[in-house]
Design a protein around this motif. Sequence first.
Motif, short mmCIF file in Angstrom:
data_model
loop_
_atom_site.label_atom_id
_atom_site.label_comp_id
_atom_site.label_asym_id
_atom_site.label_seq_id
_atom_site.Cartn_x
_atom_site.Cartn_y
_atom_site.Cartn_z
N LEU A 74 0.86 -1.18 0.00
CA LEU A 74 0.00 0.00 0.00
C LEU A 74 0.89 1.23 0.00
O LEU A 74 1.68 1.44 0.93
CB LEU A 74 -0.92 0.01 1.22
CG LEU A 74 -1.84 1.22 1.37
CD1 LEU A 74 -2.80 1.31 0.19
CD2 LEU A 74 -2.60 1.14 2.68
N ASP A 77 -2.62 6.03 -1.80
CA ASP A 77 -3.97 5.49 -1.93
C ASP A 77 -4.04 4.33 -2.92
O ASP A 77 -5.12 4.02 -3.44
CB ASP A 77 -4.94 6.60 -2.38
CG ASP A 77 -5.24 7.56 -1.24
OD1 ASP A 77 -5.10 7.16 -0.07
OD2 ASP A 77 -5.62 8.71 -1.53
N THR A 78 -2.91 3.68 -3.20
CA THR A 78 -2.88 2.61 -4.19
C THR A 78 -2.38 1.32 -3.57
O THR A 78 -1.29 1.27 -2.98
CB THR A 78 -1.99 3.00 -5.38
OG1 THR A 78 -2.48 4.22 -5.94
CG2 THR A 78 -2.01 1.93 -6.45
N THR A 80 -1.28 -2.52 -4.39
CA THR A 80 -0.84 -3.39 -5.48
C THR A 80 -0.51 -4.77 -4.92
O THR A 80 -0.06 -4.90 -3.77
CB THR A 80 0.39 -2.83 -6.22
OG1 THR A 80 1.44 -2.63 -5.28
CG2 THR A 80 0.07 -1.51 -6.92
N LYS A 95 -3.96 -3.51 -9.31
CA LYS A 95 -3.77 -2.13 -8.86
C LYS A 95 -5.14 -1.60 -8.47
O LYS A 95 -5.98 -1.34 -9.32
CB LYS A 95 -3.17 -1.29 -9.98
CG LYS A 95 -2.89 0.14 -9.57
CD LYS A 95 -2.23 0.91 -10.72
CE LYS A 95 -1.95 2.33 -10.33
NZ LYS A 95 -1.34 3.07 -11.44
N LEU A 96 -5.37 -1.47 -7.16
CA LEU A 96 -6.64 -0.99 -6.63
C LEU A 96 -6.41 0.36 -5.97
O LEU A 96 -5.44 0.55 -5.23
CB LEU A 96 -7.21 -1.98 -5.61
CG LEU A 96 -7.88 -3.25 -6.15
CD1 LEU A 96 -6.94 -4.12 -6.93
CD2 LEU A 96 -8.50 -4.04 -5.03
N VAL A 97 -7.30 1.29 -6.22
CA VAL A 97 -7.19 2.65 -5.70
C VAL A 97 -8.23 2.87 -4.61
O VAL A 97 -9.38 2.44 -4.75
CB VAL A 97 -7.36 3.68 -6.85
CG1 VAL A 97 -7.32 5.10 -6.32
CG2 VAL A 97 -6.29 3.47 -7.91
N ARG A 98 -7.80 3.55 -3.55
CA ARG A 98 -8.71 3.82 -2.42
C ARG A 98 -9.80 4.79 -2.86
O ARG A 98 -9.53 5.82 -3.49
CB ARG A 98 -7.94 4.42 -1.25
CG ARG A 98 -8.78 4.57 0.01
CD ARG A 98 -8.05 5.29 1.12
NE ARG A 98 -6.71 4.82 1.38
CZ ARG A 98 -6.38 4.00 2.38
NH1 ARG A 98 -7.30 3.54 3.19
NH2 ARG A 98 -5.11 3.65 2.56
N GLU A 99 -11.02 4.44 -2.52
CA GLU A 99 -12.19 5.30 -2.71
C GLU A 99 -12.88 5.36 -1.36
O GLU A 99 -13.60 4.43 -1.01
CB GLU A 99 -13.11 4.72 -3.79
CG GLU A 99 -12.45 4.65 -5.15
CD GLU A 99 -13.30 3.93 -6.19
OE1 GLU A 99 -14.38 3.39 -5.84
OE2 GLU A 99 -12.88 3.90 -7.36
N PHE A 103 -11.51 -0.04 -1.75
CA PHE A 103 -10.59 -0.03 -2.88
C PHE A 103 -11.29 -0.59 -4.11
O PHE A 103 -12.18 -1.45 -3.99
CB PHE A 103 -9.35 -0.89 -2.59
CG PHE A 103 -8.43 -0.29 -1.58
CD1 PHE A 103 -7.35 0.46 -1.98
CD2 PHE A 103 -8.65 -0.48 -0.23
CE1 PHE A 103 -6.49 1.02 -1.05
CE2 PHE A 103 -7.79 0.07 0.71
CZ PHE A 103 -6.71 0.83 0.30
N GLY A 105 -10.32 -1.48 -8.50
CA GLY A 105 -9.34 -1.41 -9.58
C GLY A 105 -9.32 -2.68 -10.40
O GLY A 105 -10.20 -3.53 -10.26
#
Length: 123
Positions: A74, A77-78, A80, A95-99, A103, A105
């Motif tokens: 981490l 905010d990404t 992997t 690759k997941l991005v925090r929302e 997360f 992605g």
Amino acid sequence: MKYLILLLVCVAVSCQSNDQRLEEGRWIGSLSPMSHPDMENPVAYAVSYNENDELEIILIGPSGDPIQTRKPELKADTLTFSFKEPEEQVFLNCKLVREQSAFSGKCTDMEGKWAQFTMNPPQ
């Protein structure tokens, strides 16, 4: 004054490192393959930290079988990680991005095929 600056730097670093930790426990989400974007298959993520304080994630796919992820990390905010997809036996790079607290992605193979993943924190 020197000590005050040092203290403020230490506090700032501590706060940042806490923000860089995922909550341990069972995260839940879904995966949607690119060939069926309206289909949502349930997935779970067992998030923990080992004795060296390194992030570990075990992905639990729709079949219920655990899949060890590789190099979960981490940064900002990404999130992997990679894992070997059990049906096709290919590696997927995720690759997941925090929302907010969740997360979202894509996990993509070497040919460019992908699946959309979501990951929601423990409740």
